[in-house]
Enzyme design. Structure first.
Site, PDB file in Angstrom:
ATOM      1  N   GLU A   3      38.985  22.772  67.555  1.00  0.00           N
ATOM      2  CA  GLU A   3      40.443  23.068  68.133  1.00  0.00           C
ATOM      3  C   GLU A   3      40.346  24.607  68.525  1.00  0.00           C
ATOM      4  O   GLU A   3      41.313  25.027  69.400  1.00  0.00           O
ATOM      5  CB  GLU A   3      41.178  22.979  66.707  1.00  0.00           C
ATOM      6  CG  GLU A   3      42.598  23.351  66.748  1.00  0.00           C
ATOM      7  CD  GLU A   3      43.183  23.390  65.432  1.00  0.00           C
ATOM      8  OE1 GLU A   3      42.998  22.183  64.604  1.00  0.00           O
ATOM      9  OE2 GLU A   3      43.680  24.204  64.882  1.00  0.00           O
ATOM     10  N   CYS A  47      41.039  26.697  61.194  1.00  0.00           N
ATOM     11  CA  CYS A  47      40.189  25.453  61.404  1.00  0.00           C
ATOM     12  C   CYS A  47      39.631  25.473  62.733  1.00  0.00           C
ATOM     13  O   CYS A  47      40.021  25.633  63.841  1.00  0.00           O
ATOM     14  CB  CYS A  47      40.944  24.259  61.227  1.00  0.00           C
ATOM     15  SG  CYS A  47      41.796  24.309  59.590  1.00  0.00           S
ATOM     16  N   ARG A  98      48.416  19.351  67.174  1.00  0.00           N
ATOM     17  CA  ARG A  98      47.715  20.443  67.960  1.00  0.00           C
ATOM     18  C   ARG A  98      47.741  20.453  69.543  1.00  0.00           C
ATOM     19  O   ARG A  98      46.883  21.009  70.041  1.00  0.00           O
ATOM     20  CB  ARG A  98      46.260  21.111  67.439  1.00  0.00           C
ATOM     21  CG  ARG A  98      46.243  21.291  65.802  1.00  0.00           C
ATOM     22  CD  ARG A  98      46.750  22.515  65.507  1.00  0.00           C
ATOM     23  NE  ARG A  98      48.156  22.072  64.982  1.00  0.00           N
ATOM     24  CZ  ARG A  98      48.490  21.784  63.787  1.00  0.00           C
ATOM     25  NH1 ARG A  98      47.590  21.554  62.992  1.00  0.00           N
ATOM     26  NH2 ARG A  98      49.763  21.508  63.690  1.00  0.00           N
TER      27      ARG A  98
HETATM   28  C1  LIG Z   1      43.290  33.009  59.472  1.00  0.00           C
HETATM   29  C2  LIG Z   1      43.822  32.073  60.429  1.00  0.00           C
HETATM   30  C3  LIG Z   1      44.602  30.756  59.979  1.00  0.00           C
HETATM   31  C4  LIG Z   1      45.152  30.005  60.858  1.00  0.00           C
HETATM   32  N1  LIG Z   1      45.804  28.778  60.554  1.00  0.00           N
HETATM   33  C5  LIG Z   1      46.419  28.100  61.330  1.00  0.00           C
HETATM   34  C6  LIG Z   1      47.112  26.915  60.851  1.00  0.00           C
HETATM   35  O1  LIG Z   1      47.518  26.916  59.667  1.00  0.00           O
HETATM   36  N2  LIG Z   1      47.584  26.057  61.627  1.00  0.00           N
HETATM   37  C7  LIG Z   1      47.442  26.254  63.033  1.00  0.00           C
HETATM   38  O2  LIG Z   1      47.890  25.257  63.861  1.00  0.00           O
HETATM   39  N3  LIG Z   1      46.617  27.107  63.571  1.00  0.00           N
HETATM   40  C8  LIG Z   1      46.147  28.057  62.662  1.00  0.00           C
HETATM   41  N4  LIG Z   1      45.258  28.993  63.096  1.00  0.00           N
HETATM   42  C9  LIG Z   1      44.829  29.045  64.643  1.00  0.00           C
HETATM   43  C10 LIG Z   1      45.831  30.012  65.584  1.00  0.00           C
HETATM   44  O3  LIG Z   1      46.784  30.794  64.500  1.00  0.00           O
HETATM   45  C11 LIG Z   1      46.901  29.247  66.215  1.00  0.00           C
HETATM   46  O4  LIG Z   1      46.066  28.209  67.019  1.00  0.00           O
HETATM   47  C12 LIG Z   1      47.966  30.085  67.047  1.00  0.00           C
HETATM   48  O5  LIG Z   1      48.479  29.165  67.800  1.00  0.00           O
HETATM   49  C13 LIG Z   1      46.910  30.689  68.273  1.00  0.00           C
HETATM   50  O6  LIG Z   1      47.868  31.471  68.815  1.00  0.00           O
HETATM   51  P1  LIG Z   1      47.251  32.801  69.650  1.00  0.00           P
HETATM   52  O7  LIG Z   1      48.721  33.634  70.094  1.00  0.00           O
HETATM   53  O8  LIG Z   1      46.449  33.770  68.794  1.00  0.00           O
HETATM   54  O9  LIG Z   1      46.462  32.199  70.748  1.00  0.00           O
HETATM   55  P2  LIG Z   1      44.969  32.723  71.498  1.00  0.00           P
HETATM   56  O10 LIG Z   1      44.004  32.503  70.321  1.00  0.00           O
HETATM   57  O11 LIG Z   1      45.284  34.150  71.898  1.00  0.00           O
HETATM   58  O12 LIG Z   1      44.970  31.539  72.467  1.00  0.00           O
HETATM   59  C14 LIG Z   1      44.729  30.453  72.204  1.00  0.00           C
HETATM   60  C15 LIG Z   1      45.065  29.424  73.746  1.00  0.00           C
HETATM   61  O13 LIG Z   1      46.212  29.590  73.830  1.00  0.00           O
HETATM   62  C16 LIG Z   1      46.375  29.988  75.258  1.00  0.00           C
HETATM   63  N5  LIG Z   1      47.603  31.233  75.238  1.00  0.00           N
HETATM   64  C17 LIG Z   1      47.881  32.028  74.692  1.00  0.00           C
HETATM   65  N6  LIG Z   1      49.139  32.693  74.985  1.00  0.00           N
HETATM   66  C18 LIG Z   1      49.533  31.783  75.704  1.00  0.00           C
HETATM   67  C19 LIG Z   1      50.939  31.821  76.600  1.00  0.00           C
HETATM   68  N7  LIG Z   1      51.728  32.757  76.714  1.00  0.00           N
HETATM   69  N8  LIG Z   1      51.060  30.760  77.542  1.00  0.00           N
HETATM   70  C20 LIG Z   1      50.102  29.761  77.729  1.00  0.00           C
HETATM   71  N9  LIG Z   1      49.006  29.879  77.197  1.00  0.00           N
HETATM   72  C21 LIG Z   1      48.760  30.754  76.049  1.00  0.00           C
HETATM   73  C22 LIG Z   1      45.201  30.702  75.305  1.00  0.00           C
HETATM   74  O14 LIG Z   1      44.788  30.892  76.813  1.00  0.00           O
HETATM   75  C23 LIG Z   1      44.244  29.695  74.674  1.00  0.00           C
HETATM   76  O15 LIG Z   1      43.853  28.751  75.433  1.00  0.00           O
HETATM   77  C24 LIG Z   1      44.758  30.177  62.246  1.00  0.00           C
HETATM   78  C25 LIG Z   1      43.959  31.220  62.679  1.00  0.00           C
HETATM   79  C26 LIG Z   1      43.547  31.882  61.957  1.00  0.00           C
HETATM   80  C27 LIG Z   1      42.563  33.239  62.568  1.00  0.00           C
END
Ligand SMILES: Cc1cc2nc3c(=O)[nH]c(=O)nc-3n(C[C@H](O)[C@H](O)[C@H](O)COP(=O)(O)OP(=O)(O)OC[C@H]3O[C@@H](n4cnc5c(N)ncnc54)[C@H](O)[C@@H]3O)c2cc1C
Length: 325
Positions: free
Chosen positions: A315, A228, A180
């Site tokens: 996380e 998580c 992560r």
């Molecule tokens: C139901 C559910 C299940 C999930 N299962 C998993 C799993 O199995 N494995 C896992 O790893 N995660 C899981 N997650 C967490 C999530 O899916 C991941 O962390 C994912 O990578 C978040 O991406 P996001 O675009 O939504 O980022 P956001 O939540 O919008 O942002 C997260 C971070 O990334 C940064 N960010 C976003 N976009 C950019 C960009 N373009 N450049 C630089 N930084 C950026 C943000 O500033 C922030 O710091 C789950 C979440 C949910 C709701």
């Protein structure tokens, strides 16, 4: 100290902007306050100029992906929040450099759509991301993944827009992808390219579905959560332990603060359940508040520390007004 965001930062650029923008609807948790200004650049030039100006004027700048790993404070955030959901930043290019085995996706592209699209075209390499809600930029930043691998496994190169407004391209070999985490510097993921291979579309679809079903059977995906809450910690003997298992053994599954609840099904899922039945059998309705979730996080950390002497690290990313991103 909170910082204002003057219109001179963005009003002459090719961007959409919303003042005092509610952020709750942009996150999977569905809670949190407002951004002083939410800006959606339509071009790379607009994005780089905006980033340079924020850097010059020391304005806090945050990037919102699909909000699947984010908890925004009830008071919202100051400075500028950028969302890369205009068409330019959602683009996916196939056969980059004429090579079938390389595709490039911009930071705002939907990971779920990309996985589906790959499966339909018979392209293998990103199926480990099945069922993980994310934008490409958010997935790269978090090195999102799970039992079947992480996004970093497929990366060919990543373009990062630094806070100085310069774009730097990092080839796979120059990036360490950890659990992560990545070694990429601070900045905005503008695009990532991936190494993929052609395969039978039916086999690709089946694999994506198989991984999705596994995820659905092991995690409460429908709840208002961010997946998580905690990273799996390293124990004093050097082994990595499941945070969910430690939470379960610490006896805090089902613990609640207001609407914030430690999932009785999966200890590492901390979700909101605003309507519930209390011990006396009464139906209770409680507002979903980030502050309650913060308190619940601390209660879980305290319980695990007391029982195992281990610090659980979140996380999920927390955004708070006055705090430097
Ligand atoms: C139901 C559910 C299940 C999930 N299962 C998993 C799993 O199995 N494995 C896992 O790893 N995660 C899981 N997650 C967490 C999530 O899916 C991941 O962390 C994912 O990578 C978040 O991406 P996001 O675009 O939504 O980022 P956001 O939540 O919008 O942002 C997260 C971070 O990334 C940064 N960010 C976003 N976009 C950019 C960009 N373009 N450049 C630089 N930084 C950026 C943000 O500033 C922030 O710091 C789950 C979440 C949910 C709701």
């Amino acid at each position: 100290m909170t910082v204002a965001s003057p219109a001179s930062l963005y009003s002459d650029l090719d961007v959409e902007w919303t003042l005092d923008a509610p952020l709750a609807s942009h996150t999977w948790y569905g809670v949190g306050g407002r951004a002083d200004v939410l800006i959606r650049p339509r071009s790379l030039e607009a994005l780089t100029t905006l980033v340079r100006r924020c850097h010059r004027d020391d304005i806090p700048l945050r990037v919102l992906g699909s909000g699947a790993n984010l908890l925004v404070d009830d008071d919202g955030v100051d400075g500028v929040v950028i969302k890369l959901d205009e068409p330019f930043f959602q683009a996916v290019e196939w056969n980059v450099d004429g090579r079938v085995e390389r595709l490039r996706a911009f930071g705002g592209a939907s990971m779920e759509k990309l996985v589906q699209h790959c499966a339909r075209r018979g392209v293998r390499g990103l199926e480990q991301m099945s069922g993980i809600p994310a934008s490409v930029g958010g997935a790269i930043r978090m090195n999102a993944g799970g039992k079947f691998g992480a996004i970093g496994d497929a990366v060919d190169a990543v373009a990062i827009l630094g806070m100085d407004g310069e774009i730097r391209i990092f080839p796979r070999e120059a990036i360490n992808f950890g659990y992560r985490t990545t070694s990429l510097p601070a900045g905005i993921v503008v695009w990532a390219s991936f190494r993929v291979t052609e395969d039978d579309p039916i086999a690709c679809r089946e694999r994506v579905l198989e991984i999705f079903k596994y995820k659905k059977s092991t995690q409460p995906m429908g709840a208002a959560s961010a997946g998580c809450m905690f990273r799996n910690p390293t124990m004093p003997d050097g082994t990595v332990e499941s945070a969910g298992r430690l939470i379960d053994l610490a006896g805090v599954k089902g613990t609640r603060v207001g609407a914030a609840l430690v999932s009785p099904r999966h200890g590492n899922f901390l979700a909101f359940e605003p309507v519930f039945t209390n011990e006396s059998g009464e139906t209770i309705t409680a507002p979903s508040r980030t502050d309650d979730m913060r308190q619940l996080v601390e209660m879980v950390q305290d319980a695990v520390r007391a029982k195992f002497g281990v610090e659980l690290e979140t996380e999920v990313v927390f955004w708070r007004r006055g705090e430097r991103p």
